[in-house]
Design an enzyme around this catalytic site. Structure first.
Site, PDB file in Angstrom:
ATOM      1  N   GLU A  32       0.824  -1.212   0.000  1.00  0.00           N
ATOM      2  CA  GLU A  32       0.000   0.000   0.000  1.00  0.00           C
ATOM      3  C   GLU A  32       0.858   1.261   0.000  1.00  0.00           C
ATOM      4  O   GLU A  32       0.538   2.241  -0.667  1.00  0.00           O
ATOM      5  CB  GLU A  32      -0.955   0.016   1.201  1.00  0.00           C
ATOM      6  CG  GLU A  32      -2.127  -0.927   1.061  1.00  0.00           C
ATOM      7  CD  GLU A  32      -3.024  -0.602  -0.133  1.00  0.00           C
ATOM      8  OE1 GLU A  32      -3.104   0.574  -0.525  1.00  0.00           O
ATOM      9  OE2 GLU A  32      -3.624  -1.528  -0.698  1.00  0.00           O
ATOM     10  N   LEU A  75      11.801   4.758  -6.729  1.00  0.00           N
ATOM     11  CA  LEU A  75      10.364   4.894  -6.459  1.00  0.00           C
ATOM     12  C   LEU A  75       9.989   6.342  -6.115  1.00  0.00           C
ATOM     13  O   LEU A  75       8.832   6.728  -6.225  1.00  0.00           O
ATOM     14  CB  LEU A  75       9.943   4.004  -5.282  1.00  0.00           C
ATOM     15  CG  LEU A  75       9.557   2.554  -5.589  1.00  0.00           C
ATOM     16  CD1 LEU A  75       9.228   1.809  -4.302  1.00  0.00           C
ATOM     17  CD2 LEU A  75       8.356   2.493  -6.518  1.00  0.00           C
ATOM     18  N   TYR A 115      -6.778   6.307   4.548  1.00  0.00           N
ATOM     19  CA  TYR A 115      -6.947   5.338   3.459  1.00  0.00           C
ATOM     20  C   TYR A 115      -6.137   4.067   3.739  1.00  0.00           C
ATOM     21  O   TYR A 115      -6.659   2.946   3.675  1.00  0.00           O
ATOM     22  CB  TYR A 115      -6.518   5.934   2.091  1.00  0.00           C
ATOM     23  CG  TYR A 115      -6.304   4.815   1.106  1.00  0.00           C
ATOM     24  CD1 TYR A 115      -7.396   4.188   0.511  1.00  0.00           C
ATOM     25  CD2 TYR A 115      -5.022   4.306   0.846  1.00  0.00           C
ATOM     26  CE1 TYR A 115      -7.221   3.094  -0.327  1.00  0.00           C
ATOM     27  CE2 TYR A 115      -4.839   3.219   0.013  1.00  0.00           C
ATOM     28  CZ  TYR A 115      -5.952   2.620  -0.567  1.00  0.00           C
ATOM     29  OH  TYR A 115      -5.774   1.522  -1.378  1.00  0.00           O
ATOM     30  N   ASP A 133      -9.617   5.862  -2.048  1.00  0.00           N
ATOM     31  CA  ASP A 133      -8.466   6.475  -2.728  1.00  0.00           C
ATOM     32  C   ASP A 133      -8.963   7.210  -3.975  1.00  0.00           C
ATOM     33  O   ASP A 133     -10.172   7.375  -4.171  1.00  0.00           O
ATOM     34  CB  ASP A 133      -7.413   5.406  -3.067  1.00  0.00           C
ATOM     35  CG  ASP A 133      -7.892   4.467  -4.172  1.00  0.00           C
ATOM     36  OD1 ASP A 133      -9.085   4.511  -4.534  1.00  0.00           O
ATOM     37  OD2 ASP A 133      -7.051   3.697  -4.684  1.00  0.00           O
TER      38      ASP A 133
END
Ligand code: SF4
Length: 347
Positions: A32, A75, A115, A133
């Protein structure tokens, strides 16, 4: 009911993603966090590498921060990796190494918002939390024709209550995966596949031909332009690095010495700046290359980055006492911003 139709669609169309085949909260959490701001196709490889290197939360908690950041390299948004590391330590210290199994406790962990806490609670523990989301916002806003902006406090509350209502008595782990996947593959931001959508007859946006009008978002914040001149100061196999401080982008990552300007400079102007003159005071140098890279975009900043290669005598390298010397072999030990990593790889 609408949620059944979304779940039926999901069962027929879902992708086989590694984090969907586990109920381990640690692995779900890693996925996540990686998926925030990053595409699924990019995340899969990073996820496998990260989980192989740190199979348990203890492995992550006891790891060196630079090793964690190195695995994250590419990333972007490195604060995510730092927060993961901090939160893993806190689970080991405060929860005996066992990932908390309640929404409120999960939400207390560093880097976890509503979230992510909802997603972990639903996917790992099957608790009744609807995760909202961007995908879910888009689907809900089109289905119900919601004109409230998704990023205002009122909008957030409204979308959360619509999502809770839509989940109703469906299994939380399946419903959440289903609606998120539906938004990612079917009700996409551009060109939603309305022609083959099972919800057509119930969709406000489709009926009114207003798919592009939803979701409504508040105006974006202003993007600023910054001009970075990286000095690749080298001799033989060595060059100089410095560590960024923790008050700006790329906190604590390693970089070449940097001159930042408020506008674009050509080389003639750059070598007249007081920063250049102070760096190279009393040093014999040769400028061997000047490369302008394409603009590197961050969420609120456009970085215009140039690399200037400066060759000096090896004895001169020791004069830069605020910087440190690195050889080409050991450069992999230093987590760096993506543009520098790309530049080094191209040498
Ligand atoms: S009909 Fe189109 S806009 Fe409406 S839910 Fe389906 S894909 Fe989304």
């Amino acid at each position: 009911m609408l949620n059944r139709e979304i779940i039926n669609w999901y069962e027929l169309n879902k992708r086989d993603l590694p984090w969907r085949n586990t109920t381990d909260p640690y692995k779900i959490w890693i996925s996540e966090i990686m998926l925030q701001q990053t595409q699924v196709v990019t995340v899969v490889d990073y996820y496998y590498r990260f989980i192989n290197r740190f199979p348990t939360i203890q492995d992550l908690a006891f790891a060196d921060e630079n090793v964690v950041l190195n695995l994250w390299q590419g990333l972007g948004y490195y604060s995510r990796a730092r927060n993961l590391h901090q939160a893993a330590k806190s689970v080991v210290e405060n929860y005996n190494g066992v990932f908390p199994d309640s929404f409120d406790e999960i939400l207390k962990l560093k880097g976890i918002g509503v979230y992510t806490a909802s997603a972990i609670a639903a996917f790992a523990f099957h608790l009744p939390y609807a995760a909202v989301d961007g995908n879910v916002n888009r689907v809900l806003s089109r289905l119900y024709g919601v004109s409230e902006s998704t990023n205002s406090p009122q909008g957030k509350r409204l979308f959360q209550s619509l999502a809770d209502e839509l989940m109703s008595d469906a299994a939380p782990h399946i419903y959440n995966q289903a609606i998120i996947e539906f938004g990612a593959l079917q009700c996409t931001a551009k060109n939603p596949a309305c022609d083959v959508c099972p919800l057509q007859s119930q969709c406000f946006a489709f009926i009114n031909k207003q798919q592009d009008a939803f979701p409504v978002k508040k105006k974006k914040v202003k993007i600023t332009d910054r001009y970075f001149y990286y000095l690749f100061i080298y001799s033989d196999d060595h060059f100089l690095l410095q560590q960024r401080d923790d008050r700006d982008i790329w906190r604590k990552l390693f970089e070449f010495p940097l001159i930042e300007a408020s506008n674009k400079l050509d080389l003639v102007d750059l070598i007249k700046t007081k920063e250049w003159l102070s760096v190279f005071k009393d040093i014999k140098l040769e400028i061997t290359e000047h490369i302008s890279r394409k603009v590197h975009k961050l969420s609120h900043q456009n970085l215009h980055i140039d690399f200037v290669h400066v060759k000096v005598e090896s004895c001169d390298l020791n004069k830069f006492d605020s910087l440190f010397l690195v050889d080409k072999e050991s450069v992999v030990d230093y987590p760096m911003p993506r543009p520098i990593e790309i530049h080094l790889a191209s040498l």
